[in-house]
Design a protein around this motif. Structure first.
Motif, mmCIF file in Angstrom:
data_model
loop_
_atom_site.group_PDB
_atom_site.id
_atom_site.type_symbol
_atom_site.label_atom_id
_atom_site.label_comp_id
_atom_site.label_asym_id
_atom_site.label_seq_id
_atom_site.Cartn_x
_atom_site.Cartn_y
_atom_site.Cartn_z
ATOM 1 N N TYR A 125 1.013 -1.248 0.023
ATOM 2 C CA TYR A 125 -0.051 0.032 0.097
ATOM 3 C C TYR A 125 0.498 1.186 0.070
ATOM 4 O O TYR A 125 1.989 1.075 0.695
ATOM 5 N N ASN A 177 -0.057 5.359 0.759
ATOM 6 C CA ASN A 177 -1.266 7.176 0.552
ATOM 7 C C ASN A 177 -0.501 7.742 1.111
ATOM 8 O O ASN A 177 1.108 8.019 1.702
ATOM 9 N N THR A 213 -0.840 11.793 1.958
ATOM 10 C CA THR A 213 -2.035 13.247 2.705
ATOM 11 C C THR A 213 -1.736 14.434 2.289
ATOM 12 O O THR A 213 -0.901 14.548 2.678
ATOM 13 N N GLU A 255 -6.376 -3.792 10.082
ATOM 14 C CA GLU A 255 -7.773 -3.309 9.096
ATOM 15 C C GLU A 255 -8.362 -4.647 9.610
ATOM 16 O O GLU A 255 -8.141 -5.513 9.362
ATOM 17 N N THR A 271 -11.530 -0.038 7.895
ATOM 18 C CA THR A 271 -11.318 0.541 8.601
ATOM 19 C C THR A 271 -10.104 -0.369 9.550
ATOM 20 O O THR A 271 -10.000 -0.892 9.631
ATOM 21 N N TYR A 290 -8.618 4.560 11.376
ATOM 22 C CA TYR A 290 -8.505 5.373 9.522
ATOM 23 C C TYR A 290 -9.634 5.019 8.964
ATOM 24 O O TYR A 290 -10.367 3.595 9.771
ATOM 25 N N THR A 321 -9.925 3.315 5.270
ATOM 26 C CA THR A 321 -10.341 3.676 3.468
ATOM 27 C C THR A 321 -11.223 3.587 2.798
ATOM 28 O O THR A 321 -11.998 1.916 3.071
ATOM 29 N N ASN A 324 -8.663 5.395 -4.119
ATOM 30 C CA ASN A 324 -9.263 5.246 -2.488
ATOM 31 C C ASN A 324 -9.256 6.764 -1.974
ATOM 32 O O ASN A 324 -7.740 6.941 -1.411
ATOM 33 N N TYR A 342 -9.022 7.637 1.551
ATOM 34 C CA TYR A 342 -8.062 7.435 2.773
ATOM 35 C C TYR A 342 -8.140 8.667 4.230
ATOM 36 O O TYR A 342 -7.803 10.137 3.332
ATOM 37 N N TYR A 355 -7.426 9.830 8.518
ATOM 38 C CA TYR A 355 -6.342 9.285 9.400
ATOM 39 C C TYR A 355 -6.909 10.003 10.816
ATOM 40 O O TYR A 355 -6.726 11.254 10.436
ATOM 41 N N MET A 361 -5.229 6.474 -1.234
ATOM 42 C CA MET A 361 -4.294 5.128 -0.589
ATOM 43 C C MET A 361 -4.336 4.281 -1.911
ATOM 44 O O MET A 361 -5.566 4.164 -2.887
#
Length: 228
Positions: free
Chosen positions: A37, A39, A41, A129, A147, A184, A186, A193, A195, A197, A224
Motif C-alpha cells: 500500500y 498513501n 495525505t 485493518e 477501517t 483510519y 479507506t 481510494n 483515506y 486518519y 490510498m
C-alpha cells in the motif's frame, strides 16, 4: 504538487497494468488480498494550543505491506495486519528551539520575516485493518471499505526554523510522543481510494506554550493505493 500528481498517475497505471495481466495459473478460490500500500495525505493540525496555525501545505507519505486473513466463507470480510513506514511534514507557526536542558516553544510574531518553519517525523507503523469488499477470486476490481487502528513508533523527528536573523534546528525532540496511535478509514473502487486518519493521541507529551501545556494533534486525508 507537480510531483504529487506524477506519483498518482504512475501508481494508477502500475496498479491497472498488474491487475489486467492474464493469470494462466489455476484459479484459487482461497485467494487472499495481500497487498502493498501507498498513501499520500494532506495533514491538518487539530486540537491546537491557542495561537498555533498552519501556513502552508503539510504532506505525508505512508507505505508498507498488509497480510490478508479472510474470516468468512465468501472471503469478502477479513482482518489484515501490516507493517509500514511513514513520513509526516507539518508547516506551522510554532517555533521549536533548544533552551539549555529543555526545549522551548514560542509563536512566530505576525509579519515577522522567515524562510522556513516545519516539523517532520518518521515512523514505523503497525496497521490492523478490518476489511469488507465485493471481490471475488476472478476479479481484483471491487468496492472496498477498510477501517483500522494504526500504531506508530517514532524513529526520528526534526524541527527547523530559518529566518534572516535566526536559525533553530532540533533533532529527536524528547517532548514528542514516541508511541502514537489513531483510527483510519479507506474506501473506494479498484485503484482509487479515499483515506482518512484521525490521531487519538497528542503529538507532544511535554512542552509549554505561553505557560499552558502544548497541545497538537493531527487529522490526515488523502488517497490510498493498494498494489497487488
Amino acid at each position: 504538487m507537480q510531483n504529487f500528481f506524477k506519483i498518482i498517475i504512475f501508481l494508477t497505471f502500475l496498479n491497472s497494468f498488474s491487475q489486467d495481466i492474464p493469470n494462466f495459473s489455476e484459479i484459487d478460490s482461497l485467494y487472499r488480498e495481500d497487498q502493498f500500500y501507498l498513501n499520500l495525505t494532506y495533514n491538518i493540525l487539530r486540537d491546537k494550543s491557542a495561537g498555533i496555525s498552519q501556513n502552508s501545505l503539510s504532506s505525508g507519505v505512508n507505505f508498507g505491506f498488509l497480510r490478508d486473513f479472510p474470516i468468512n466463507k465468501s472471503r469478502t470480510v477479513s482482518i489484515a495486519p501490516g507493517l509500514g513506514l511513514s513520513f509526516n511534514n507539518y508547516k506551522q507557526n510554532l517555533i521549536i528551539q533548544n533552551g539549555g536542558n529543555t526545549v522551548q516553544y514560542s509563536l512566530i510574531e505576525p509579519n515577522f520575516p522567515y524562510n522556513k518553519n516545519k516539523l517532520t517525523m518518521y515512523f514505523v507503523e503497525l496497521p490492523i485493518e478490518f476489511r469488507w469488499r465485493t471481490s471475488t477470486y476472478e476479479s481484483h476490481k471491487f468496492w472496498r471499505i477498510y477501517t483500522g487502528l494504526k500504531f506508530s513508533y517514532l524513529l526520528n523527528s526534526r524541527s527547523k526554523f530559518i529566518s534572516p536573523t535566526q536559525n533553530f534546528i532540533v533533532n529527536n525532540n524528547p517532548d514528542i510522543n514516541k508511541f502514537q496511535y489513531g483510527v483510519y478509514l479507506t474506501s473506494g473502487w479498484n485503484s482509487w481510494n479515499i483515506y482518512a486518519y484521525y490521531g487519538l493521541q497528542d503529538i507532544f507529551k511535554n512542552g509549554n506554550l505561553n505557560n499552558d501545556s502544548l497541545k497538537l494533534n493531527t487529522f490526515n486525508i488523502g488517497l490510498m493505493f493498494y498494489i497487488l
